[in-house]
Design a protein around this motif. Structure first.
Motif, PDB file in Angstrom:
ATOM      1  N   ARG A  72     -27.693 -12.717   2.521  1.00  0.00           N
ATOM      2  CA  ARG A  72     -28.973 -13.336   2.860  1.00  0.00           C
ATOM      3  C   ARG A  72     -30.010 -13.052   1.763  1.00  0.00           C
ATOM      4  O   ARG A  72     -30.755 -13.935   1.353  1.00  0.00           O
ATOM      5  CB  ARG A  72     -29.454 -12.789   4.207  1.00  0.00           C
ATOM      6  CG  ARG A  72     -30.440 -13.683   4.919  1.00  0.00           C
ATOM      7  CD  ARG A  72     -31.832 -13.351   4.615  1.00  0.00           C
ATOM      8  NE  ARG A  72     -32.724 -14.236   5.375  1.00  0.00           N
ATOM      9  CZ  ARG A  72     -33.988 -14.025   5.456  1.00  0.00           C
ATOM     10  NH1 ARG A  72     -34.536 -12.996   4.880  1.00  0.00           N
ATOM     11  NH2 ARG A  72     -34.748 -14.862   6.118  1.00  0.00           N
ATOM     12  N   ALA A  73     -30.033 -11.820   1.255  1.00  0.00           N
ATOM     13  CA  ALA A  73     -30.955 -11.474   0.175  1.00  0.00           C
ATOM     14  C   ALA A  73     -30.657 -12.300  -1.077  1.00  0.00           C
ATOM     15  O   ALA A  73     -31.577 -12.776  -1.744  1.00  0.00           O
ATOM     16  CB  ALA A  73     -30.879  -9.980  -0.129  1.00  0.00           C
ATOM     17  N   ARG A  74     -29.378 -12.505  -1.371  1.00  0.00           N
ATOM     18  CA  ARG A  74     -29.004 -13.320  -2.532  1.00  0.00           C
ATOM     19  C   ARG A  74     -29.493 -14.749  -2.363  1.00  0.00           C
ATOM     20  O   ARG A  74     -30.093 -15.326  -3.263  1.00  0.00           O
ATOM     21  CB  ARG A  74     -27.481 -13.309  -2.724  1.00  0.00           C
ATOM     22  CG  ARG A  74     -27.001 -14.083  -3.956  1.00  0.00           C
ATOM     23  CD  ARG A  74     -25.495 -14.265  -3.951  1.00  0.00           C
ATOM     24  NE  ARG A  74     -25.037 -15.142  -2.901  1.00  0.00           N
ATOM     25  CZ  ARG A  74     -25.100 -16.495  -2.969  1.00  0.00           C
ATOM     26  NH1 ARG A  74     -25.609 -17.095  -4.006  1.00  0.00           N
ATOM     27  NH2 ARG A  74     -24.647 -17.224  -1.962  1.00  0.00           N
TER      28      ARG A  74
ATOM     29  N   ALA B 258     -22.125  -5.726   8.257  1.00  0.00           N
ATOM     30  CA  ALA B 258     -23.552  -5.991   8.495  1.00  0.00           C
ATOM     31  C   ALA B 258     -24.330  -5.943   7.191  1.00  0.00           C
ATOM     32  O   ALA B 258     -25.212  -6.754   6.945  1.00  0.00           O
ATOM     33  CB  ALA B 258     -24.117  -4.986   9.491  1.00  0.00           C
ATOM     34  N   ASP B 259     -24.001  -4.976   6.328  1.00  0.00           N
ATOM     35  CA  ASP B 259     -24.661  -4.889   5.031  1.00  0.00           C
ATOM     36  C   ASP B 259     -24.317  -6.100   4.171  1.00  0.00           C
ATOM     37  O   ASP B 259     -25.158  -6.587   3.422  1.00  0.00           O
ATOM     38  CB  ASP B 259     -24.265  -3.611   4.308  1.00  0.00           C
ATOM     39  CG  ASP B 259     -24.783  -2.352   4.975  1.00  0.00           C
ATOM     40  OD1 ASP B 259     -24.207  -1.292   4.708  1.00  0.00           O
ATOM     41  OD2 ASP B 259     -25.754  -2.431   5.750  1.00  0.00           O
ATOM     42  N   ALA B 260     -23.073  -6.555   4.243  1.00  0.00           N
ATOM     43  CA  ALA B 260     -22.665  -7.722   3.470  1.00  0.00           C
ATOM     44  C   ALA B 260     -23.440  -8.962   3.924  1.00  0.00           C
ATOM     45  O   ALA B 260     -23.826  -9.787   3.098  1.00  0.00           O
ATOM     46  CB  ALA B 260     -21.161  -7.954   3.608  1.00  0.00           C
TER      47      ALA B 260
ATOM     48  N   PRO C  15     -34.909  -5.467   2.095  1.00  0.00           N
ATOM     49  CA  PRO C  15     -33.636  -5.039   2.693  1.00  0.00           C
ATOM     50  C   PRO C  15     -32.476  -5.906   2.221  1.00  0.00           C
ATOM     51  O   PRO C  15     -32.642  -7.075   1.912  1.00  0.00           O
ATOM     52  CB  PRO C  15     -33.880  -5.216   4.197  1.00  0.00           C
ATOM     53  CG  PRO C  15     -34.987  -6.207   4.300  1.00  0.00           C
ATOM     54  CD  PRO C  15     -35.825  -6.024   3.076  1.00  0.00           C
ATOM     55  N   GLY C  16     -31.303  -5.301   2.172  1.00  0.00           N
ATOM     56  CA  GLY C  16     -30.093  -6.027   1.787  1.00  0.00           C
ATOM     57  C   GLY C  16     -29.810  -5.981   0.312  1.00  0.00           C
ATOM     58  O   GLY C  16     -28.807  -6.502  -0.142  1.00  0.00           O
ATOM     59  N   THR C  17     -30.691  -5.343  -0.461  1.00  0.00           N
ATOM     60  CA  THR C  17     -30.447  -5.264  -1.906  1.00  0.00           C
ATOM     61  C   THR C  17     -30.012  -3.877  -2.304  1.00  0.00           C
ATOM     62  O   THR C  17     -30.121  -2.953  -1.588  1.00  0.00           O
ATOM     63  CB  THR C  17     -31.691  -5.621  -2.735  1.00  0.00           C
ATOM     64  OG1 THR C  17     -32.762  -4.762  -2.380  1.00  0.00           O
ATOM     65  CG2 THR C  17     -32.075  -7.043  -2.547  1.00  0.00           C
TER      66      THR C  17
END
Length: 138
Positions: free
Chosen positions: A60-62, A53-55, A136-138
């Motif tokens: 998505r953040a990238r 989920a974090d990946a 989020p996600g970073t």
């Protein structure tokens, strides 16, 4: 039912200077996005990907940061090359978000976005929402 117009008209998103108000300066963001790309491609080690989920959120953040960077560059120097790059990276974000709708933060859903102009507006919407949520996600 989402009735988002697909021509860019009526899509209420912040203008670039507001959407990217909390973004790093262009040079720093370019360096950071290139570092994320190198980590993704295995050319550089990073902090790790964590759980699946974090990946997904990190990917998505990238994509969001890369699309926002290209949109900012195209806004600063609107030539055919930068505009095409901004449209391409925005399209990649839209496709990713269609596969992962739970990550979308703004009111205009990616399933209604097909035209290049609307895609760049979508990037601005999502970047503003992403920074407001604490990146989020970073």
């Amino acid at each position: 039912m989402d009735i988002t117009p697909d021509n860019g008209e009526g899509i209420d998103v912040p203008p670039p200077h507001e959407a990217y108000a909390n973004a790093p300066d262009l040079r720093r963001e370019m360096h950071q996005v290139l570092a994320l790309e190198a980590e993704r491609d295995g050319r550089r080690t990073g902090p790790g990907t964590g759980t699946p989920a974090d990946a997904t959120a990190a990917e998505r953040a990238r994509l969001l940061r890369r699309a926002a960077l290209m949109d900012r560059l195209a806004s600063a120097a609107p030539g055919p090359g930068p505009v095409a790059a901004a449209a391409e990276t925005a399209g990649q974000l839209v496709l990713y978000d269609r596969r992962h709708p739970g990550l979308v933060a703004g009111p205009h859903r990616p399933g209604t976005i097909t035209l290049a102009r609307s895609r760049r507006l979508y990037v601005r919407q999502e970047y503003a929402a992403w920074t407001a949520a604490g990146r989020p996600g970073t």
